[in-house]
Design an enzyme around this catalytic site. Structure first.
Site, PDB file in Angstrom:
ATOM      1  N   SER A 125      18.526  -1.032 -26.238  1.00 45.03           N
ATOM      2  CA  SER A 125      18.801   0.384 -26.438  1.00 45.03           C
ATOM      3  C   SER A 125      19.853   0.511 -27.521  1.00 45.03           C
ATOM      4  O   SER A 125      20.752  -0.317 -27.626  1.00 45.03           O
ATOM      5  CB  SER A 125      19.321   0.990 -25.136  1.00 45.03           C
ATOM      6  OG  SER A 125      20.054   2.163 -25.414  1.00 45.03           O
ATOM      7  N   GLU A 131       5.254  -0.758 -21.608  1.00 50.04           N
ATOM      8  CA  GLU A 131       5.224   0.711 -21.653  1.00 50.04           C
ATOM      9  C   GLU A 131       4.248   1.207 -22.714  1.00 50.04           C
ATOM     10  O   GLU A 131       3.548   2.194 -22.518  1.00 50.04           O
ATOM     11  CB  GLU A 131       6.620   1.258 -21.946  1.00 50.04           C
ATOM     12  CG  GLU A 131       7.592   1.100 -20.795  1.00 50.04           C
ATOM     13  CD  GLU A 131       8.996   1.493 -21.213  1.00 50.04           C
ATOM     14  OE1 GLU A 131       9.364   2.652 -21.014  1.00 50.04           O
ATOM     15  OE2 GLU A 131       9.731   0.642 -21.754  1.00 50.04           O
ATOM     16  N   TYR A 157     -29.856  13.584 -37.114  1.00 47.21           N
ATOM     17  CA  TYR A 157     -28.551  13.301 -37.694  1.00 47.21           C
ATOM     18  C   TYR A 157     -27.842  14.592 -38.096  1.00 47.21           C
ATOM     19  O   TYR A 157     -28.447  15.513 -38.638  1.00 47.21           O
ATOM     20  CB  TYR A 157     -28.680  12.398 -38.943  1.00 47.21           C
ATOM     21  CG  TYR A 157     -27.330  12.122 -39.578  1.00 47.21           C
ATOM     22  CD1 TYR A 157     -26.518  11.097 -39.103  1.00 47.21           C
ATOM     23  CD2 TYR A 157     -26.842  12.926 -40.605  1.00 47.21           C
ATOM     24  CE1 TYR A 157     -25.263  10.869 -39.637  1.00 47.21           C
ATOM     25  CE2 TYR A 157     -25.585  12.702 -41.154  1.00 47.21           C
ATOM     26  CZ  TYR A 157     -24.790  11.676 -40.661  1.00 47.21           C
ATOM     27  OH  TYR A 157     -23.556  11.457 -41.185  1.00 47.21           O
ATOM     28  N   THR A 200       0.908  -1.151   0.000  1.00 47.17           N
ATOM     29  CA  THR A 200       0.000   0.000   0.000  1.00 47.17           C
ATOM     30  C   THR A 200       0.941   1.193   0.000  1.00 47.17           C
ATOM     31  O   THR A 200       2.033   1.131   0.590  1.00 47.17           O
ATOM     32  CB  THR A 200      -0.897   0.047   1.252  1.00 47.17           C
ATOM     33  OG1 THR A 200      -0.064   0.162   2.401  1.00 47.17           O
ATOM     34  CG2 THR A 200      -1.770  -1.198   1.374  1.00 47.17           C
ATOM     35  N   HIS A 201       0.553   2.249  -0.678  1.00 44.19           N
ATOM     36  CA  HIS A 201       1.413   3.435  -0.826  1.00 44.19           C
ATOM     37  C   HIS A 201       2.764   3.081  -1.433  1.00 44.19           C
ATOM     38  O   HIS A 201       3.750   3.778  -1.197  1.00 44.19           O
ATOM     39  CB  HIS A 201       1.640   4.132   0.525  1.00 44.19           C
ATOM     40  CG  HIS A 201       0.397   4.316   1.334  1.00 44.19           C
ATOM     41  ND1 HIS A 201      -0.394   5.439   1.243  1.00 44.19           N
ATOM     42  CD2 HIS A 201      -0.227   3.498   2.221  1.00 44.19           C
ATOM     43  CE1 HIS A 201      -1.430   5.317   2.061  1.00 44.19           C
ATOM     44  NE2 HIS A 201      -1.369   4.134   2.657  1.00 44.19           N
ATOM     45  N   LYS A 250      21.052  -2.710 -21.784  1.00 41.34           N
ATOM     46  CA  LYS A 250      19.629  -2.512 -21.520  1.00 41.34           C
ATOM     47  C   LYS A 250      18.711  -3.564 -22.141  1.00 41.34           C
ATOM     48  O   LYS A 250      18.954  -4.063 -23.228  1.00 41.34           O
ATOM     49  CB  LYS A 250      19.191  -1.140 -22.049  1.00 41.34           C
ATOM     50  CG  LYS A 250      19.866  -0.004 -21.321  1.00 41.34           C
ATOM     51  CD  LYS A 250      19.064   0.498 -20.163  1.00 41.34           C
ATOM     52  CE  LYS A 250      17.960   1.391 -20.682  1.00 41.34           C
ATOM     53  NZ  LYS A 250      17.191   1.926 -19.575  1.00 41.34           N
TER      54      LYS A 250
HETATM   55  N1  ARG Z   1     -21.039   8.721 -44.092  1.00 41.89           N
HETATM   56  C1  ARG Z   1     -22.107   9.131 -43.245  1.00 41.89           C
HETATM   57  C2  ARG Z   1     -21.746   8.866 -41.795  1.00 41.89           C
HETATM   58  O1  ARG Z   1     -20.855   8.154 -41.570  1.00 41.89           O
HETATM   59  C3  ARG Z   1     -23.330   8.341 -43.560  1.00 41.89           C
HETATM   60  C4  ARG Z   1     -24.612   9.077 -43.341  1.00 41.89           C
HETATM   61  C5  ARG Z   1     -24.670  10.222 -44.220  1.00 41.89           C
HETATM   62  N2  ARG Z   1     -25.927  10.854 -44.225  1.00 41.89           N
HETATM   63  C6  ARG Z   1     -26.107  12.057 -44.781  1.00 41.89           C
HETATM   64  N3  ARG Z   1     -27.275  12.508 -44.791  1.00 41.89           N
HETATM   65  N4  ARG Z   1     -25.121  12.704 -45.296  1.00 41.89           N
HETATM   66  O2  ARG Z   1     -22.337   9.385 -40.877  1.00 41.89           O
END
Ligand code: ARG
Length: 465
Positions: free
Chosen positions: A285, A298, A325, A163-164, A291
């Site tokens: 290295s 990492e 959208y 711990t710590h 090394k």
């Molecule tokens: N390439 C677009 C996307 O990945 C697909 C949908 C595009 N729709 C549009 N109305 N431009 O989101």
């Protein structure tokens, strides 16, 4: 101008445009260079959609068959590498649809009936992610199995628990490794939970309001293996929560394997000398000949930054988007794909590397016995003899201070002196001052005793199946 006009004809949406798109715009807005990864899901979704359109008599069975045959040919061409993706066609949906009309003529244009790219991309992403969640889940399971098999061999390997980053109490190496198996199991639970919300069929939301055509969304869901259909068309095309949940689950996973990597790095240092990572998984290295660097560990630690970044990336893309959208959402793919690749690569190499780690058991046990690591045991011994824990703590603290001044260990204190610290001490106290017995006595449920570890391994092995 002439060039632009010629290009205009190529676009599937060019009707209302007078001139074509500038090539700089095409270059800037395209996504085919990365969303081509979704091609098989796009075709799978289109085939299901075409079947539904015919079943609902929205298009004829003959047209539907022609469309499906065309799509199957395209599937073949992309699989065998002969398909030419075209940047001027924006994205994967347009590339496939254009290839379809090139192949079967105008009837190909019927495929996009009662559909929009907005619900289409949501579908492709959900199909893709369902597969990836399952695949990554099994990569995690494979890694868990290899951790468990190393644990089984090391139930009686003792090491200091910290711990710590200060030596605290001796533990079994198996207990330490199994801690990670539990973390990974929670990661899998989180992924499986995210899967429930990914397993929702979006097609039929169309642009965002649904459609006036008599589609059957349940039928499409059945064909594509979705559990249910989405319930609000606007939510459907503007939702990327399922990707954010996935990225967040995998960020937690990376945090876990980054902590493990950090320990492997520390343990392989000269100062600890607990482990040796085999040559295959280390690098040298260019300047210091002596090394041997734990670069794999990492890099896993370092790549955790990208995976966190991908989560913050998408959260930020989505944070102020109005419904529904918006093209911004095209930016969901690069962080998603990068996380899938980074996490898969990290899990694969860890699974290979871990069983090839050599544990320096002698050194671990020796270190476990130093640093007064059995002090708590001695306090518990006094407690069992009726001493209140706080008093016992104080007494053992004084013993430690005595040892520091005499430059000796707790079990070097002669019995007559020990008696002065507390009359409760009997000669048998020396037995519990060993690392082995300190570990053996931690029999509380979940403790580090061999018996408890064996039970833990049994439960875990059953759970990870
Ligand atoms: N390439 C677009 C996307 O990945 C697909 C949908 C595009 N729709 C549009 N109305 N431009 O989101």
């Amino acid at each position: 101008m002439k060039k632009a006009k010629k290009k205009k004809k190529d676009k599937l949406w060019s009707g209302r445009f007078k001139t074509g798109t500038a090539s700089s715009t095409e270059k800037f807005t395209e996504s085919i260079s990365f969303d081509r990864r979704l091609w098989s899901y796009d075709i799978q979704g289109s085939i299901a959609h075409a079947k539904m359109l015919a079943r609902q008599k929205i298009i004829s069975v003959a047209d539907s068959r022609r469309i499906i045959r065309g799509l199957e040919e395209i599937h073949q061409e992309i699989s065998n590498g002969s398909f030419r993706f075209d940047t001027t066609l924006e994205d994967i949906h347009m590339n496939i649809e254009k290839a379809l009309t090139n192949k079967i003529g105008l009837v190909g244009g019927k495929l996009h009936t009662a559909r929009s790219r907005n619900d289409q991309i949501a579908l492709d992403l959900r199909l893709y992610l369902k597969d990836e969640i399952k695949r990554i889940n099994s990569l995690i399971r494979k890694f868990q199995r290899s951790l468990i098999s190393v644990s089984k061999k090391n139930i009686n390997t003792f090491m200091p628990g910290y711990t710590h980053l200060q030596r605290a109490q001796p533990v079994s190496l198996a207990q330490h490794i199994l801690a990670y198996v539990h973390m990974l199991q929670r990661d899998r639970d989180r992924l499986n939970d995210a899967l429930k919300r990914t397993d929702v069929m979006p097609l039929g939301a169309c642009a965002m309001a649904g459609t006036s055509l008599p589609i059957d969304r349940g039928y499409v869901a059945g064909l594509l293996g979705f559990k249910r259909i989405s319930e609000n068309s606007m939510d459907t095309v503007s939702d990327r929560d399922f990707i954010i949940e996935f990225l967040s689950s995998l960020s937690v996973l990376m945090m876990h394997i980054s902590r493990m990597s950090e320990e492997l790095i520390l343990w392989s240092s000269e100062e600890f000398s607990f482990i040796e990572i085999s040559d295959e998984f280390t690098t040298g290295s260019s300047i210091m000949p002596q090394k041997k660097n734990p670069d794999v560990a990492e890099l896993i630690r370092g790549k955790t930054g990208r995976v966190y970044g991908n989560l913050i990336n998408l959260l930020t893309v989505m944070k102020a988007l109005p419904l529904t959208y918006n093209r911004d959402m095209q930016e969901d793919k690069t962080p998603l794909f990068d996380t899938v690749d980074t996490v898969s690569g990290s899990l694969e190499i860890l699974t290979e590397m871990f069983p090839n780690i050599k544990f320096n058991k002698e050194r671990m046990e020796l270190t476990a016995s130093g640093g007064f690591s059995t002090a708590t045991e001695i306090a518990d011994y006094l407690v069992k003899g009726g001493v209140p824990f706080r008093t016992a703590h104080e007494t053992v603290g004084k013993m430690v201070s005595y040892c520091i001044s005499k430059k000796c260990d707790l079990n070097d204190i002669p019995f007559n002196i020990l008696k002065k610290f507390s009359p409760v001490f009997r000669k048998d106290v020396y037995k519990i001052m060993s690392v082995g017995s300190a570990v053996e006595m931690k029999r509380s449920p979940g403790g580090t005793s061999p018996g408890e570890i064996t039970k833990q391994i049994q439960r875990l092995s059953k759970a990870i199946r």
